[in-house]
Design an enzyme around this catalytic site. Structure first.
Site, PDB file in Angstrom:
ATOM      1  N   LYS A  85       2.524 -28.323  38.870  1.00  0.00           N
ATOM      2  CA  LYS A  85       2.607 -28.694  40.291  1.00  0.00           C
ATOM      3  C   LYS A  85       2.806 -27.484  41.188  1.00  0.00           C
ATOM      4  O   LYS A  85       2.303 -27.445  42.304  1.00  0.00           O
ATOM      5  CB  LYS A  85       3.733 -29.723  40.520  1.00  0.00           C
ATOM      6  CG  LYS A  85       3.369 -31.096  39.956  1.00  0.00           C
ATOM      7  CD  LYS A  85       4.117 -32.223  40.635  1.00  0.00           C
ATOM      8  CE  LYS A  85       3.558 -33.569  40.179  1.00  0.00           C
ATOM      9  NZ  LYS A  85       4.199 -34.709  40.759  1.00  0.00           N
ATOM     10  N   LYS A 117      -4.778 -35.959  34.451  1.00  0.00           N
ATOM     11  CA  LYS A 117      -4.327 -37.359  34.456  1.00  0.00           C
ATOM     12  C   LYS A 117      -4.640 -38.047  35.789  1.00  0.00           C
ATOM     13  O   LYS A 117      -4.708 -37.394  36.833  1.00  0.00           O
ATOM     14  CB  LYS A 117      -2.844 -37.461  34.098  1.00  0.00           C
ATOM     15  CG  LYS A 117      -1.903 -37.078  35.190  1.00  0.00           C
ATOM     16  CD  LYS A 117      -0.485 -37.561  34.880  1.00  0.00           C
ATOM     17  CE  LYS A 117       0.390 -37.281  36.074  1.00  0.00           C
ATOM     18  NZ  LYS A 117       1.493 -38.139  36.279  1.00  0.00           N
ATOM     19  N   LYS A 152      -1.751 -40.268  41.860  1.00  0.00           N
ATOM     20  CA  LYS A 152      -1.768 -40.745  43.251  1.00  0.00           C
ATOM     21  C   LYS A 152      -2.187 -39.635  44.196  1.00  0.00           C
ATOM     22  O   LYS A 152      -2.790 -39.881  45.220  1.00  0.00           O
ATOM     23  CB  LYS A 152      -0.367 -41.194  43.671  1.00  0.00           C
ATOM     24  CG  LYS A 152       0.144 -42.412  42.984  1.00  0.00           C
ATOM     25  CD  LYS A 152       1.475 -42.800  43.621  1.00  0.00           C
ATOM     26  CE  LYS A 152       2.523 -43.044  42.575  1.00  0.00           C
ATOM     27  NZ  LYS A 152       3.332 -41.868  42.252  1.00  0.00           N
TER      28      LYS A 152
HETATM   29  N1  AQP Z   1      -2.185 -41.257  34.495  1.00  0.00           N
HETATM   30  C1  AQP Z   1      -1.119 -41.856  33.980  1.00  0.00           C
HETATM   31  N2  AQP Z   1      -1.188 -42.450  32.765  1.00  0.00           N
HETATM   32  C2  AQP Z   1      -0.101 -43.073  32.237  1.00  0.00           C
HETATM   33  N3  AQP Z   1       1.087 -43.167  32.877  1.00  0.00           N
HETATM   34  C3  AQP Z   1       1.189 -42.601  34.090  1.00  0.00           C
HETATM   35  N4  AQP Z   1       2.203 -42.517  34.966  1.00  0.00           N
HETATM   36  C4  AQP Z   1       1.789 -41.849  36.066  1.00  0.00           C
HETATM   37  N5  AQP Z   1       0.512 -41.477  35.928  1.00  0.00           N
HETATM   38  C5  AQP Z   1       0.105 -41.916  34.711  1.00  0.00           C
HETATM   39  C6  AQP Z   1       3.526 -43.091  34.748  1.00  0.00           C
HETATM   40  O1  AQP Z   1       3.886 -43.827  35.885  1.00  0.00           O
HETATM   41  C7  AQP Z   1       5.288 -43.704  36.099  1.00  0.00           C
HETATM   42  C8  AQP Z   1       5.542 -43.313  37.512  1.00  0.00           C
HETATM   43  O2  AQP Z   1       5.003 -42.055  37.801  1.00  0.00           O
HETATM   44  P1  AQP Z   1       5.270 -41.391  39.207  1.00  0.00           P
HETATM   45  O3  AQP Z   1       4.401 -41.969  40.218  1.00  0.00           O
HETATM   46  O4  AQP Z   1       6.689 -41.450  39.541  1.00  0.00           O
HETATM   47  O5  AQP Z   1       4.976 -39.886  39.008  1.00  0.00           O
HETATM   48  P2  AQP Z   1       3.766 -39.163  38.417  1.00  0.00           P
HETATM   49  O6  AQP Z   1       3.818 -39.233  36.937  1.00  0.00           O
HETATM   50  O7  AQP Z   1       3.804 -37.789  38.997  1.00  0.00           O
HETATM   51  O8  AQP Z   1       2.514 -40.018  38.916  1.00  0.00           O
HETATM   52  P3  AQP Z   1       1.368 -39.540  39.838  1.00  0.00           P
HETATM   53  O9  AQP Z   1       0.480 -40.669  40.102  1.00  0.00           O
HETATM   54  O10 AQP Z   1       0.720 -38.309  39.247  1.00  0.00           O
HETATM   55  O11 AQP Z   1       2.118 -39.211  41.178  1.00  0.00           O
HETATM   56  P4  AQP Z   1       1.995 -37.951  42.088  1.00  0.00           P
HETATM   57  O12 AQP Z   1       0.532 -37.757  42.292  1.00  0.00           O
HETATM   58  O13 AQP Z   1       2.728 -38.321  43.315  1.00  0.00           O
HETATM   59  O14 AQP Z   1       2.626 -36.808  41.345  1.00  0.00           O
HETATM   60  C9  AQP Z   1       5.816 -42.681  35.102  1.00  0.00           C
HETATM   61  O15 AQP Z   1       6.420 -43.368  34.039  1.00  0.00           O
HETATM   62  C10 AQP Z   1       4.581 -41.990  34.632  1.00  0.00           C
HETATM   63  O16 AQP Z   1       4.713 -41.567  33.295  1.00  0.00           O
END
Ligand code: AQP
Length: 328
Positions: free
Chosen positions: A111, A194, A197
């Site tokens: 990040k 991955k 969002k």
């Molecule tokens: N691509 C993914 N596949 C499986 N699990 C996922 N999770 C997130 N993306 C995937 C799981 O969702 C939960 C919440 O995640 P989060 O939104 O708090 O943070 P993150 O992992 O950083 O998700 P994003 O979508 O990538 O958010 P941003 O873009 O804001 O950083 C967690 O249990 C995560 O494992």
């Protein structure tokens, strides 16, 4: 019976990765354990957020939790910043977490990227706040996607360090619960990163609020490759393997069953069937999110009730922590 704690950042539209990697498993676990599901807005602000959008997004995530099957009568749904003890415990834990442990965290490296020196301290110490989220409730089970495994291991190490430093058994070691074959859903545009969002391309993800046409368009446009047919090989065919994984998680068919089913079919037929299955699963969720989103009072009530339940537990734990540390 254990205690389940997990959360999602209110940083945008929840997507299929959040659903299959995390929330879908919470729904099952809430029947077997005492469960708390947090909307982690303090984690969200480790990168700059628009304040109005952040406030609104908390309600959207609460709506999505309920629409996916979290029962607010069974489980506490609450906003992290409404329970002040999260940040208090995070500070105390950060005094028990060696910098060397944090230096190993790959998500910070990803990040922060090349701009590491300019990244916020909060982005670096994020995993300590996550440890506090978990330990505050003495959670025993933490259902997360595969991407959070390293942070969970750190939370276990920090729990151990605190217990050793203060000669106590206050914190149980939280168990990461990573269920199934498809624990990391990848971007539809790039099978090596991955689904997220914050990916600037909306076509990279299936949002839980996408309608049938959008889901069909996104799967149709999803990147595949020049090879014939459907086969699973994450190294050589990351995008096709990701689609097979999504199909499998949504249909409960194994990867082999899917590969056999489409042995004589083309990519177009496979993608069209995948769309049908995804729409079947997601259309109810998306319409419920929309309905709930129009009932703001109901969502606020759920969040207040969840906050009160969470505060009661957090309060007791913090009192124990303050006593052990010697804080007045
Ligand atoms: N691509 C993914 N596949 C499986 N699990 C996922 N999770 C997130 N993306 C995937 C799981 O969702 C939960 C919440 O995640 P989060 O939104 O708090 O943070 P993150 O992992 O950083 O998700 P994003 O979508 O990538 O958010 P941003 O873009 O804001 O950083 C967690 O249990 C995560 O494992």
């Amino acid at each position: 019976m254990g205690i389940v704690l997990s959360g999602v950042q209110p940083t945008g539209n929840l997507h299929l990765g959040n659903y299959l990697g995390a929330i879908n498993n919470w729904v099952k676990m809430q029947h077997e354990h005492e469960s708390l599901f947090c909307i982690v807005d303090l984690h969200a602000i480790t990168v700059r957020q628009n304040s109005n959008e952040l406030r609104e997004s908390v309600l959207s995530v609460a709506a999505a939790y309920i629409a996916c099957g979290i029962d607010p009568k069974k489980s506490a749904i609450f906003c992290q910043s409404a329970v002040r003890e999260h940040t208090e415990l995070a500070w105390i834990l950060s005094c028990n977490a060696p910098i060397g442990w944090l230096n190993r965290m790959t998500q910070f490296k990803e990040k922060a990227g090349k701009n590491r020196e300019k990244a916020a301290l909060g982005l670096y110490s994020y995993p300590v706040l996550m440890a506090a989220d978990i330990l505050l409730y003495k959670a025993t089970h933490v259902p997360v996607g595969d991407d959070q495994k390293q942070h969970l291991e750190l939370a276990r190490d920090i729990a151990g360090a605190f217990n050793r430093n203060y000669e106590t058994e206050l914190f149980p070691s939280p168990e990461p619960i990573i269920i199934g074959d498809t624990t990391r859903i990848m971007s539809l545009r790039d099978g090596t990163s991955k689904m997220s969002k914050s990916d600037p391309s909306d076509n990279s993800r299936i949002n839980l609020t996408d309608n049938t046409d959008l889901i069909a368009k996104k799967f149709r446009k999803a990147k595949s490759d020049m090879e014939e047919g459907i086969s699973y090989d994450v190294e050589k065919r990351p995008e096709v393997s990701n689609l097979i994984g999504i199909y499998s998680a949504l249909s409960n068919l194994s990867r082999d069953e899917i590969i056999n089913k489409y042995a004589n079919a083309g990519m177009a037929e496979f993608k069209s069937d995948l769309t049908t299955i995804a729409v079947e699963k997601l259309s109810k969720i998306s319409s419920t999110i929309k309905e709930l989103r129009e009932n703001q009072d109901y969502l606020e009530e759920i969040l207040s009730a969840g906050r009160d339940k969470a505060r009661a537990i957090a309060n007791t734990t913090m009192q124990e922590v303050r006593d052990l540390v010697g804080l007045r």
